[in-house]
Design an enzyme around this catalytic site. Structure first.
Site, mmCIF file in Angstrom:
data_model
loop_
_atom_site.group_PDB
_atom_site.id
_atom_site.type_symbol
_atom_site.label_atom_id
_atom_site.label_comp_id
_atom_site.label_asym_id
_atom_site.label_seq_id
_atom_site.Cartn_x
_atom_site.Cartn_y
_atom_site.Cartn_z
ATOM 1 N N HIS A 135 -24.500 1.162 -9.965
ATOM 2 C CA HIS A 135 -24.161 1.357 -11.637
ATOM 3 C C HIS A 135 -25.533 0.944 -12.312
ATOM 4 C CE1 HIS A 135 -23.920 -3.083 -10.962
ATOM 5 N NE2 HIS A 135 -24.180 -3.256 -12.007
ATOM 6 N N HIS B 294 -29.543 -13.437 -17.950
ATOM 7 C CA HIS B 294 -28.252 -14.034 -17.478
ATOM 8 C C HIS B 294 -28.518 -14.624 -15.974
ATOM 9 C CE1 HIS B 294 -28.987 -9.788 -16.003
ATOM 10 N NE2 HIS B 294 -28.129 -9.955 -15.321
#
Length: 307
Positions: A118, A182
């Site tokens: 992805h 993140h």
């Protein structure tokens, strides 16, 4: 010769293809991704160079290259509901990129049958709808030691030169797929917290990548919707401001450790943005971020976008 007609810097997430977003940052992201896709359609690229990471679906510590270029066949792994199957590859441009990078002193690993997850597929599909042949360039951002920030900028400049000098006569879009700040669990086998089955799978997962993914994916899915997941919005805005200014030196000066302190282990994915931005050599003229930074003076459609 090719013309670079635009650059897109876009975050990716396993959850973007899993969850129905009806508002909030997730819904805003998908809405803005649709706006970028519409703008990309007006640019009418003939090929797209997609720079993205692998999340231990194709590359493992039995052999971990910093850069991998696909030149003939690329296949989506299908993790987290992303596209699974063969993708169209712009082979003439891919080979021109390989030759140009080689001339610039970059010995990128070569793949005639590249698997992408992805980290490449999602941004490629969101920007082009899988309708434009791609050149996939996989950048190691998850498996320390990582290529230096300076090396990534140098790679980007060489990539841009290679595209522009290529005999591929067409319009080329550059897409960088990677999250901003993140925090993720460590994937470094040298880390004492990485032990047992996890350490074994990071090193030898290639033996059965789908079995490894089947064990790992439910753990990732369980993190969906966590309102306490940390991000550093101030750092993200600073990073985007540097792209706006086209001054990448302060980013490079951070180095590995300072980047991780400020943006988390997942923040190393900004390396894809550095490569793509340096390759395009274009100013950032459109942006979407939650919340929208005050320093953005206008919203418009141009040749470079960040989502």
């Amino acid at each position: 010769m090719s013309e670079i007609v635009g650059f897109v810097g876009m975050s990716h997430s396993p959850f973007a293809t899993l969850l129905p977003f009806e508002g909030g940052p997730g819904g805003q992201f998908l809405s803005d991704a649709g706006r970028v896709a519409a703008a990309v359609a007006t640019l009418a690229p003939d090929a797209v160079v997609v720079i993205g990471p692998d999340h231990f679906h194709a590359n493992f510590y039995d052999q971990m290259p910093p850069f991998v270029l696909g030149v003939e066949m690329a296949t989506g792994f299908g993790d987290f509901g992303s596209f699974e199957g063969e993708l169209p590859v712009a082979a003439p441009l891919a080979w021109a990129v390989r030759d140009g990078l080689d001339e610039a002193g970059f010995d990128v690993s070569l793949s005639y049958a590249l698997t992408v997850d992805h980290g490449v597929v999602q941004s490629y599909g969101m920007t082009t709808g899988f309708s434009v042949p791609l050149v996939p360039l996989v950048l190691n951002t998850a498996a320390p030691p990582l290529p230096s920030l300076a090396r990534c900028v140098a790679l980007g400049k060489a990539l841009g030169d290679a595209i522009r000098r290529s005999s591929f006569a067409g319009r080329v879009l550059i897409v960088a797929s990677g999250g901003l700040s993140h925090w993720l669990p460590s994937n470094d086998p040298r880390d004492p917290s990485v032990a047992g089955e996890k350490r074994e799978s990071l090193i030898n997962g290639r033996k059965d990548a789908r079995a490894f993914a089947a064990v790992r994916e439910p753990r990732v899915r369980a993190m969906a919707g966590n309102p306490d997941a940390p991000v550093n919005a101030a750092w993200d805005q600073w990073f985007l401001r540097q792209l706006y200014s086209r001054d990448l030196d302060p980013i490079v000066a951070l180095g590995h450790d300072k980047l991780e302190d400020e943006a988390g282990s997942g923040g190393h994915e900004v390396r894809t943005w550095l490569v793509g931005h340096a390759a395009a050599g274009l100013p950032l003229v459109w942006d979407s971020y939650e919340p929208v930074p005050e320093w953005i003076t206008g919203m418009g459609i141009g040749t470079t976008f960040a989502v």
